[in-house]
Structures are given as structure tokens and as C-alpha cells.
Scaffold this motif. Sequence first.
Motif, PDB file in Angstrom:
ATOM      1  N   ASP A 173       1.931  18.682  -0.270  1.00  0.00           N
ATOM      2  CA  ASP A 173       3.097  17.889  -0.125  1.00  0.00           C
ATOM      3  C   ASP A 173       3.682  17.844  -1.576  1.00  0.00           C
ATOM      4  O   ASP A 173       3.823  16.818  -1.967  1.00  0.00           O
ATOM      5  CB  ASP A 173       2.865  16.453   0.420  1.00  0.00           C
ATOM      6  CG  ASP A 173       4.398  15.622   0.867  1.00  0.00           C
ATOM      7  OD1 ASP A 173       5.236  16.437   0.704  1.00  0.00           O
ATOM      8  OD2 ASP A 173       4.026  14.506   0.811  1.00  0.00           O
ATOM      9  N   TRP A 174       4.646  18.879  -1.885  1.00  0.00           N
ATOM     10  CA  TRP A 174       5.122  19.130  -3.043  1.00  0.00           C
ATOM     11  C   TRP A 174       6.246  18.223  -3.332  1.00  0.00           C
ATOM     12  O   TRP A 174       6.403  17.836  -4.445  1.00  0.00           O
ATOM     13  CB  TRP A 174       5.357  20.719  -3.354  1.00  0.00           C
ATOM     14  CG  TRP A 174       4.272  21.600  -3.513  1.00  0.00           C
ATOM     15  CD1 TRP A 174       2.962  21.086  -3.804  1.00  0.00           C
ATOM     16  CD2 TRP A 174       4.304  22.792  -3.927  1.00  0.00           C
ATOM     17  NE1 TRP A 174       2.264  22.472  -4.080  1.00  0.00           N
ATOM     18  CE2 TRP A 174       2.950  23.340  -4.117  1.00  0.00           C
ATOM     19  CE3 TRP A 174       5.194  23.942  -4.050  1.00  0.00           C
ATOM     20  CZ2 TRP A 174       2.718  24.722  -4.239  1.00  0.00           C
ATOM     21  CZ3 TRP A 174       5.052  25.207  -4.080  1.00  0.00           C
ATOM     22  CH2 TRP A 174       3.557  25.760  -4.470  1.00  0.00           C
ATOM     23  N   ASP A 175       6.976  17.920  -2.330  1.00  0.00           N
ATOM     24  CA  ASP A 175       8.152  17.309  -2.627  1.00  0.00           C
ATOM     25  C   ASP A 175       7.873  15.429  -2.350  1.00  0.00           C
ATOM     26  O   ASP A 175       8.643  14.702  -2.245  1.00  0.00           O
ATOM     27  CB  ASP A 175       9.443  17.490  -1.567  1.00  0.00           C
ATOM     28  CG  ASP A 175       9.102  17.517   0.002  1.00  0.00           C
ATOM     29  OD1 ASP A 175       7.845  17.215   0.301  1.00  0.00           O
ATOM     30  OD2 ASP A 175       9.957  17.790   0.564  1.00  0.00           O
ATOM     31  N   LYS A 176       6.489  15.330  -2.013  1.00  0.00           N
ATOM     32  CA  LYS A 176       6.020  13.858  -1.683  1.00  0.00           C
ATOM     33  C   LYS A 176       6.816  13.025  -0.882  1.00  0.00           C
ATOM     34  O   LYS A 176       7.231  11.800  -0.934  1.00  0.00           O
ATOM     35  CB  LYS A 176       6.008  13.082  -3.111  1.00  0.00           C
ATOM     36  CG  LYS A 176       5.453  13.791  -4.295  1.00  0.00           C
ATOM     37  CD  LYS A 176       4.028  13.636  -4.056  1.00  0.00           C
ATOM     38  CE  LYS A 176       3.259  14.021  -5.473  1.00  0.00           C
ATOM     39  NZ  LYS A 176       2.371  15.435  -5.223  1.00  0.00           N
ATOM     40  N   ASP A 177       7.288  13.779   0.529  1.00  0.00           N
ATOM     41  CA  ASP A 177       7.926  12.962   1.256  1.00  0.00           C
ATOM     42  C   ASP A 177       7.165  12.612   2.455  1.00  0.00           C
ATOM     43  O   ASP A 177       7.405  12.177   3.652  1.00  0.00           O
ATOM     44  CB  ASP A 177       9.162  13.844   1.951  1.00  0.00           C
ATOM     45  CG  ASP A 177       8.946  15.279   2.701  1.00  0.00           C
ATOM     46  OD1 ASP A 177       7.586  15.600   2.651  1.00  0.00           O
ATOM     47  OD2 ASP A 177       9.476  15.775   3.235  1.00  0.00           O
ATOM     48  N   GLY A 178       5.878  13.109   2.586  1.00  0.00           N
ATOM     49  CA  GLY A 178       4.835  12.406   3.461  1.00  0.00           C
ATOM     50  C   GLY A 178       4.963  13.604   4.641  1.00  0.00           C
ATOM     51  O   GLY A 178       4.028  13.625   5.508  1.00  0.00           O
TER      52      GLY A 178
END
Length: 167
Positions: free
Chosen positions: A109-114
Amino acid sequence: MKKMFYLFLMLGISSLFAQDSFIRSFEIPVPTIENTGMGEVVAGVDFDGDGRKEIYQINNMLDQGGSEEIPKIYKFEFNPDSGTWDSVWAATITDIPQQNSWGGLTTGDWDKDGKPEIIWTPTNYISGINPNPPRILVFETRSDGSEGIGVDVFGNASPNCQWTITL
């Protein structure tokens, strides 16, 4: 020498008993175009949230015919009604003319959006057609029960983002 003899004897005996302990429960037929099998796999996930286990798999590169040199990714999902693994989604990477080895496949989850992402690193064949092809492809999954991942572009899925690892 005596130790080696006993080692091989034990390996031989244990292999006789091990043959009965593995029972194949499913076989997933790969698309006909992948005539030499498949490559890396991510399995046992449910990224789309529909309660069915998924397998994401990329093709391999064995230049023994077919079109396996063109990078492709597949999504298989377990169908409890039929007891089969169905191919529910696929994408062909059209801006990489060839792959020359087996690529890597993982999740994150590289963009940390879940939302989980499928991270694919096809091993590229550099040519005059595309001297700097993408080397990292990221497909974001959807948690709405739909089968697709990435971005639909004229009937084919493209990664949400990609890098060539150069400036």
C-alpha cells in the motif's frame, strides 16, 4: 562417505512416504496463449472484498512459442458454486514489447490509502521499439466487489502508476 550413504538412504525412504501425503485439490487451467506455464503469484487474498479468495499471477518468459514474451497479468477467483478457479480479469502491458526473464510480483500500500496494490516488476528486454520501458507497475485494487484492478483504457487495464527507474 558413510554419512553421505545414510543421508541419501533417508532421503530415498522419506520420498517414498511423502508421495502419498500430497493430494492436489485444484488445478487452475492457464490461458491457451500461455503455453509454457505461468510465473510469480500472489495468492490467498480477497482484495475486492467479495468473500472469495483470489490469485494474481503473471506470465513467464519461455520463448518456446506463443506470446508469453509479452507481459500479462491475470486474476483468478475461487468460485464456491462450481468449485473452480475462474479467470475473472487480465491485462496485457502494451508498452513493453518483450520481457526477457521472470518478473517479480508482490503487494503493498505505497500510497497509504488503505487499498492494496499489486506491484509488478516485469524484466524488460531493451530494444529500439522502446528503449526505456517501465520497470515497476502498480495496479491499485478495488474494494467494491468489482473484479478489475488498475485503470481501464479502451478495454485493457493499465497500471495506476509506473516508473522506468530513470530520471
